[in-house]
Design an enzyme around this catalytic site. Structure first.
Site, PDB file in Angstrom:
ATOM      1  N   LYS A 285       1.393  -1.176   0.587  1.00  0.00           N
ATOM      2  CA  LYS A 285      -0.121   0.210   0.181  1.00  0.00           C
ATOM      3  C   LYS A 285       0.885   0.723  -0.111  1.00  0.00           C
ATOM      4  O   LYS A 285       0.751   2.241   0.194  1.00  0.00           O
ATOM      5  CB  LYS A 285      -1.385  -0.233   0.820  1.00  0.00           C
ATOM      6  CG  LYS A 285      -2.118  -0.804   1.469  1.00  0.00           C
ATOM      7  CD  LYS A 285      -2.929  -1.595   2.130  1.00  0.00           C
ATOM      8  CE  LYS A 285      -4.012  -2.265   2.768  1.00  0.00           C
ATOM      9  NZ  LYS A 285      -4.630  -2.234   3.611  1.00  0.00           N
TER      10      LYS A 285
ATOM     11  N   HIS B 279     -14.462 -19.856  -7.477  1.00  0.00           N
ATOM     12  CA  HIS B 279     -13.717 -21.161  -6.748  1.00  0.00           C
ATOM     13  C   HIS B 279     -14.180 -21.959  -7.563  1.00  0.00           C
ATOM     14  O   HIS B 279     -13.874 -22.884  -8.978  1.00  0.00           O
ATOM     15  CB  HIS B 279     -14.117 -21.532  -5.105  1.00  0.00           C
ATOM     16  CG  HIS B 279     -13.736 -20.375  -3.989  1.00  0.00           C
ATOM     17  ND1 HIS B 279     -12.758 -20.608  -3.927  1.00  0.00           N
ATOM     18  CD2 HIS B 279     -15.096 -19.993  -3.300  1.00  0.00           C
ATOM     19  CE1 HIS B 279     -12.696 -19.465  -3.129  1.00  0.00           C
ATOM     20  NE2 HIS B 279     -14.044 -19.015  -2.950  1.00  0.00           N
TER      21      HIS B 279
ATOM     22  N   ASP C  26      -8.284 -26.613  -8.961  1.00  0.00           N
ATOM     23  CA  ASP C  26      -7.304 -25.776  -7.743  1.00  0.00           C
ATOM     24  C   ASP C  26      -6.319 -26.385  -8.242  1.00  0.00           C
ATOM     25  O   ASP C  26      -5.161 -25.837  -8.645  1.00  0.00           O
ATOM     26  CB  ASP C  26      -8.361 -26.150  -6.890  1.00  0.00           C
ATOM     27  CG  ASP C  26      -8.921 -24.467  -6.055  1.00  0.00           C
ATOM     28  OD1 ASP C  26      -8.747 -23.856  -6.871  1.00  0.00           O
ATOM     29  OD2 ASP C  26      -9.232 -24.890  -4.648  1.00  0.00           O
TER      30      ASP C  26
END
Length: 382
Positions: free
Chosen positions: A58, A122, A152
């Site tokens: 960030k 997913h 996956d």
């Protein structure tokens, strides 16, 4: 090891990318996982052999630091949704300008293009989009996703690792890196090539759960034994089927033909009753040493003690006493040498890695003070 000398920057993610990174680490690559700062613990259960650097992305300083690490590495493994790295100014086109030999692997559910490219999902979603989910499940039941293994891990992490190794091999000839677009939808579909390409030979022309390899055939299924455990049966070929019937003490002449689809329910009933008459161990004694293709369904607690797995050292135990599978395949000259140490804490190796990349102690200390990086080697040793 096969990948010795290869430096990989793995941006922390879940499941598929960590598995890809673990494969590379197991076979010798130096995998540096880049974690977020101000994070209590890592969810990466596949961190074997990796080191952790915690960077605050960030901050502009943190982004600049990550860019320097990437430009001095061989591979960047990135698991974010499309556009995230470009917003940071760390997209592949930008990094390849600074390091033309860089291999930039992008592992996502839907790939870098197409109307779903930025969509969340997913394993079950990617499996559904691949077409494979429609073929998985028992007859008369809804489609069933087998854990999150196909999209996956097989279609995602493993195929991405293959892509990285292929790109590394090609780089030896061209001297140039490239971008790998690893889509879990396409990876899962590719893993299912056999199902796709064998449709024309009658392998999958019946409804879900009624074909030979999808639990339709009674000679390709699991059966409960008298002790509540299970055995797996895969006696497809006639000679193996004959061995199965012999072990079950069944007279072939009193049974319907093996390939009579309409008689499969009756055959399954007979097999179910017969297998229920003995324990799993009893059936192992009957079928071990035969070609009946009958094996015990081993639990995670049983696998490492099975004689075959023991003889091959198929499972390893780490420094915490936890067991896991040995890396595969086994290479004769340069086999994997997986780390048995504890998985890294977030930021455990920040100072060590930055030193390796040429940063001076005062620079690292300054970054620590300003919250650009975090390091906690002391905590890791407690």
């Amino acid at each position: 090891m096969a990948l010795a000398g290869v430096r990989v920057i793995e941006l922390a993610g879940l499941a598929p990318a960590p598995f890809c990174g673990m494969i590379l680490a197991d076979f010798g690559a130096k995998v540096i996982r880049v974690d977020r700062t101000k994070t209590g613990m890592s969810l990466d259960t596949q961190a074997r052999g990796k080191r952790s650097v915690a960077i605050n992305l960030k901050t502009s300083e943190g982004v600049s630091l990550l860019k320097k690490l990437c430009l001095q590495s061989d591979v960047v493994l990135e698991p974010y949704r499309k556009g995230v790295m470009e917003k940071l100014g760390l997209g592949p086109q930008e990094l390849l300008k600074g390091n033309p030999r860089l291999i930039y692997a992008r592992l996502t559910g839907y790939g870098q293009s197409g109307s779903y490219a930025s969509a969340a999902g997913h394993d079950i979603n990617y499996l559904a989009m691949s077409g494979l989910l429609s073929r998985l499940g028992r007859s008369g039941e809804k489609p069933y996703a087998p854990l999150n293994l196909i999209a996956d891990f097989a279609g995602g992490g493993l195929s991405c690792a293959l892509g990285i190794v292929l790109a590394l091999l090609e780089r030896e000839r061209s001297g140039r890196g490239q971008i790998i677009d690893a889509s879990m939808v396409e990876g899962a579909a590719y893993v299912g090539s056999f199902a796709w390409k064998s449709q024309s030979i009658g392998m999958w022309d019946r409804p879900r759960g009624e074909n030979m390899l999808d639990s339709g055939a009674p000679f390709y299924d699991t059966y409960q034994t008298s002790d509540g455990k299970y055995v797996a049966v895969g006696a497809i070929e006639p000679q193996f089927y004959t061995q199965l019937l012999k072990g079950l003490d069944l007279d072939p002449g009193s049974l319907p033909p093996q390939m009579s689809f309409t008689d499969w329910p009756e055959l399954r009933r007979i097999f179910t009753e017969r297998f229920a008459s003995k324990s799993q161990e009893d059936w192992s004694q009957v079928f071990d040493g035969t070609d009946a293709c009958v094996t015990p369904v081993l639990s995670f607690q049983q696998v490492s003690s099975h004689p075959h797995n023991q003889e091959r050292n198929s499972f390893l135990t780490d420094s915490n006493g936890e067991q896991s599978p040995r890396p595969a395949p086994v290479l004769s000259r340069t086999p994997a040498e997986p780390s048995l140490s504890s998985d890294p804490f977030i930021g455990e190796h920040t100072v060590e890695v930055l030193n390796e990349f040429g940063f001076k102690s005062e620079e690292i200390e300054q970054m620590m003070t300003h919250g650009v990086v975090e390091g906690d080697a002391i905590k890791a040793k407690l």
